[in-house]
Design a protein around this motif. Structure first.
Motif, short mmCIF file in Angstrom:
data_model
loop_
_atom_site.label_atom_id
_atom_site.label_comp_id
_atom_site.label_asym_id
_atom_site.label_seq_id
_atom_site.Cartn_x
_atom_site.Cartn_y
_atom_site.Cartn_z
N ILE A 142 -13.88 -6.27 -5.88
CA ILE A 142 -12.81 -5.34 -6.27
C ILE A 142 -12.27 -5.74 -7.64
O ILE A 142 -11.87 -6.89 -7.84
N LYS A 143 -12.32 -4.80 -8.56
CA LYS A 143 -11.75 -5.01 -9.91
C LYS A 143 -10.70 -3.94 -10.12
O LYS A 143 -10.99 -2.74 -9.94
N ASP A 144 -9.51 -4.33 -10.51
CA ASP A 144 -8.42 -3.37 -10.71
C ASP A 144 -8.27 -2.44 -9.51
O ASP A 144 -8.12 -1.22 -9.67
N GLN A 145 -8.36 -3.03 -8.32
CA GLN A 145 -8.15 -2.28 -7.07
C GLN A 145 -9.23 -1.25 -6.77
O GLN A 145 -9.06 -0.39 -5.90
N LYS A 146 -10.35 -1.30 -7.51
CA LYS A 146 -11.46 -0.36 -7.28
C LYS A 146 -12.72 -1.15 -6.95
O LYS A 146 -12.90 -2.26 -7.45
N ILE A 147 -13.59 -0.54 -6.18
CA ILE A 147 -14.87 -1.17 -5.91
C ILE A 147 -15.65 -1.27 -7.21
O ILE A 147 -15.79 -0.29 -7.94
N PHE A 148 -16.14 -2.47 -7.50
CA PHE A 148 -17.00 -2.62 -8.67
C PHE A 148 -18.39 -2.09 -8.32
O PHE A 148 -18.98 -2.47 -7.32
N ARG A 149 -18.90 -1.17 -9.18
CA ARG A 149 -20.26 -0.64 -8.97
C ARG A 149 -21.05 -0.81 -10.25
O ARG A 149 -20.54 -0.54 -11.35
N SER A 150 -22.30 -1.19 -10.10
CA SER A 150 -23.13 -1.29 -11.29
C SER A 150 -23.57 0.12 -11.67
O SER A 150 -23.62 1.02 -10.83
N SER A 151 -23.91 0.31 -12.95
CA SER A 151 -24.25 1.66 -13.40
C SER A 151 -25.55 2.15 -12.77
O SER A 151 -25.77 3.35 -12.61
N SER A 152 -26.41 1.21 -12.35
CA SER A 152 -27.68 1.61 -11.71
C SER A 152 -27.45 2.04 -10.26
O SER A 152 -28.34 2.60 -9.64
#
Ligand SMILES: [Zn+2]
Length: 286
Positions: A142-152
């Motif tokens: 979680i980054k800044d309260q959001k799920i971190f997703r890779s662009s791929s």
């Protein structure tokens, strides 16, 4: 004012599936647990039946689902690596047609992390990592309260990093690589290496697991600098305070360059993915 909103959370695991209904505040109303069928058509029928049962005949507002394996959260197509029939399954399409409501599905660790934000302690932190150590080892970032997703769209696999080990020969991981952290300390690794379940480990053996986990967390901490790391899943919760003590000793000794985060057991316990699935139903991918 009485509201009839009914949300459904589905924790779809390789061996067990749990379905629960919840009210608009996320309070669980009814919950059932079944073995996950290996056969796809049986599985689909079971899920539909479980969802119908916990909904108590009410109109469902939305369904959230936590599951493993590579999946596409946008299209809701899932894959189960270790269940050959469960490949390229358009779960979202199937369920939305069946129940005429939004269906959201994501990686179980991402979902548990959402549960942490909605129902646990995650709201207190901008950046944190939720780690599940059960049969396997996974994480939601979680980054800044959001799920971190890779662009791929690939889900980061923190369990497939490697750590120092005194083993003389390489351990082959289920992913095919050697000496992945998952292949050293997850539930299946413990059974393979110690010949018993995690709950039967001695204090000395927990110390070995904790040391390897501590080394893994050291890598995660210096690369991601989370404010806190939550641990969940059967192995982590089973090891409990014993495991945390060793892990904390290792990271205190080995993390010098960045701020030491707190490492704690998830306050949601074994229900973290299920609670997360309810949170996902309530919030969607906002
Ligand atoms: Zn691996």
């Amino acid at each position: 004012m009485k509201s009839n909103r009914v949300y459904i959370g589905l924790d779809f695991g390789a061996t067990k599936t749990i379905a629960a209904s919840a009210d608009e505040n996320g309070n669980i109303i009814e919950k059932i647990r079944e073995n996950t069928p290996q056969k796809l058509d049986e599985g689909m029928e079971l899920f539909k039946r479980m969802i119908r049962e916990v909904s108590g005949g009410e109109k469902i507002t939305a369904i959230g689902c936590a599951t493993g394996g590579p999946l596409d959260w946008k299209t809701g197509i899932i894959n189960f690596l270790h269940m050959p029939e469960w490949r390229d399954v358009p779960l979202k399409d199937i369920m939305e047609k069946e129940f005429d409501c939004p269906f959201y599905v994501d990686n179980d660790c991402n979902v548990a992390a959402l549960g942490e934000i909605e129902f646990g302690e995650g709201l207190n932190y901008n950046d944190f990592i939720y780690i599940t150590i059960s049969t396997g080892f996974g994480a939601g970032i979680i980054k800044d309260q959001k799920i971190f997703r890779s662009s791929s769209g690939e889900h980061p696999e923190l369990g497939h990093q490697t750590v120092h080990t005194k083993k003389l020969s390489d351990v082959i991981c289920r992913c095919g690589a050697t000496n992945c952290l998952e292949s050293l300390i997850s539930g299946y690794a413990i059974e393979r290496h110690y010949g018993k379940h995690a709950e039967q480990l001695t204090d000395g053996e927990w110390n070995e697991i904790g040391t390897l986990l501590g080394e893994g967390l050291r890598n995660i901490i210096v690369m991601h600098t989370p404010e806190v790391i939550f641990l969940g899943g059967g192995v982590a919760l089973g090891g409990g305070e014993k495991l945390l003590r060793t892990v904390t000793e290792v990271i205190k000794k080995q993390v010098k360059i960045v701020k030491l985060p707190e490492v704690k057991l998830t306050p949601l316990g074994y229900e973290a993915p299920l609670k997360g699935a309810v949170a996902l139903a309530m919030k969607g991918f906002e």
